[in-house]
Design an enzyme around this catalytic site. Sequence first.
Site, PDB file in Angstrom:
ATOM      1  N   THR A  90      -2.706   0.105  -2.670  1.00 52.15           N
ATOM      2  CA  THR A  90      -1.722  -0.170  -3.474  1.00 52.15           C
ATOM      3  C   THR A  90      -1.910   0.194  -4.901  1.00 52.15           C
ATOM      4  O   THR A  90      -1.287   1.219  -5.537  1.00 52.15           O
ATOM      5  CB  THR A  90      -0.809  -1.173  -3.031  1.00 52.15           C
ATOM      6  OG1 THR A  90      -0.484  -1.157  -1.594  1.00 52.15           O
ATOM      7  CG2 THR A  90       0.489  -1.395  -3.824  1.00 52.15           C
ATOM      8  N   PHE A  91      -2.410  -0.621  -5.484  1.00 50.62           N
ATOM      9  CA  PHE A  91      -2.478  -0.743  -7.029  1.00 50.62           C
ATOM     10  C   PHE A  91      -3.021   0.374  -7.667  1.00 50.62           C
ATOM     11  O   PHE A  91      -2.383   1.177  -8.471  1.00 50.62           O
ATOM     12  CB  PHE A  91      -2.934  -1.997  -7.470  1.00 50.62           C
ATOM     13  CG  PHE A  91      -1.957  -3.085  -7.657  1.00 50.62           C
ATOM     14  CD1 PHE A  91      -2.017  -3.908  -8.896  1.00 50.62           C
ATOM     15  CD2 PHE A  91      -0.858  -3.489  -6.702  1.00 50.62           C
ATOM     16  CE1 PHE A  91      -0.862  -4.814  -9.326  1.00 50.62           C
ATOM     17  CE2 PHE A  91       0.002  -4.488  -7.172  1.00 50.62           C
ATOM     18  CZ  PHE A  91       0.113  -5.046  -8.289  1.00 50.62           C
TER      19      PHE A  91
END
Length: 418
Positions: A90-91
Amino acid sequence: MSRLSTTCLALAAALGVASCVATPVSKQPVSQSAVVSASASQAAPPDLVILVSIDGFSPDYLGKGQTPVLDGLVAGGAFGPMRPSFPSVTFPNHYTLVTGLHPDHHGVVGNRFTDAQLGAFTMASKETGFWDQAEPIWVTAEKAGIRTGTMFWPGSEVEIHGVRPSHWMPFDQSMPGDARVDRVLSWLDLPADQRPKLETLYFDIVDTAGHRYHPGGAETQAAVASVDASMGRLVEGLKARGLYDRTMLVVVSDHGMAATSPDRVVWIDDIIDPAALKIGYGGAVLTADPAPGREAEVQAKLVGRHPHMECWNKADVPARLVYGSNPRVAQIVCLVETGWLTATRDRPVTRSGGAHGYDNQAPEMAAVFIAHGPGVVAGRRLTDLDSVDVQPFLARMLGLDAPAGDGRAADTLPVTTP
């Protein structure tokens, strides 16, 4: 034909629209600016750009009855399955989408990693230094005098290069999707000198459901339908304000999701004593540093091929993954077979679910790209898209001279209807 091309063709058939237009495969990603028609350069630029991320949303979720709003945006705009960056988590990928750089180049190399000076990074970290190896699009816009509003986008809660978005909120996972949409719309009701021209919006429930249940499970499909309804609320809110026809809506995801099972586990204990490792990230991708004094053991036992996994020293990670040169990358990087997980006996995998982080070329990891707005040719289907291409497209729509990244920033060939 590439696996992403196959996904695109299958979706086109499901939606009953024109077939995909294959773009030549090259060493450079295909720019998202190709979605704009030849006349778009003469047309007035959009008054508003909204970048929406649906975390963990696979192209396979479209066209199956749960997504009438998103399907409408696909039919009336441009669509393509999109290759995320590695690791497909995600990040790193959210920062790639707004910087145009692969994680190895923007510095957010995982959801967890260690910086020699700053220490450990987690998804709750707010230190500016973790983010300042790159410039996200909202910083570029603010520096150019364009107001921005960010709704929960990773990195938007910190000051980067001395700049914050004009409007932002700290992440609150409990905030419902409709409330997030309403906050974004409320910023559009501000006086003209406070109103954003670039907004970002983030939904996380599809990813959460995919992890807990299964990418094809009923709960995941319910989350998909819920986000689609929130997107409908956004569309209606824009229409009510007379902004819909003047808004460039860019809907993306950071990665897809693969089904996992307790029957598909690479047990680290069967390869090496886990105490020999300082594991930075595990599960669908494994990164680790040798424990002090155990470097030779790690080289002898972990580096190399194993059933359902291959491990490299960071300098030897295959070039196609664009990973390993940043000092924040752990010494050992392991690519896990899609659908398998790494685990240790003291923390076993006990239930089926979903995961991501795998090879960014795996079809299960494909993300989604939709563009709908002024100048976009309705029904345009694209292939070989890459997440590093989104930032140049956003910059073009905003008329910004953005920092060069790993995507193709130049305007591309004219686009005609398929």
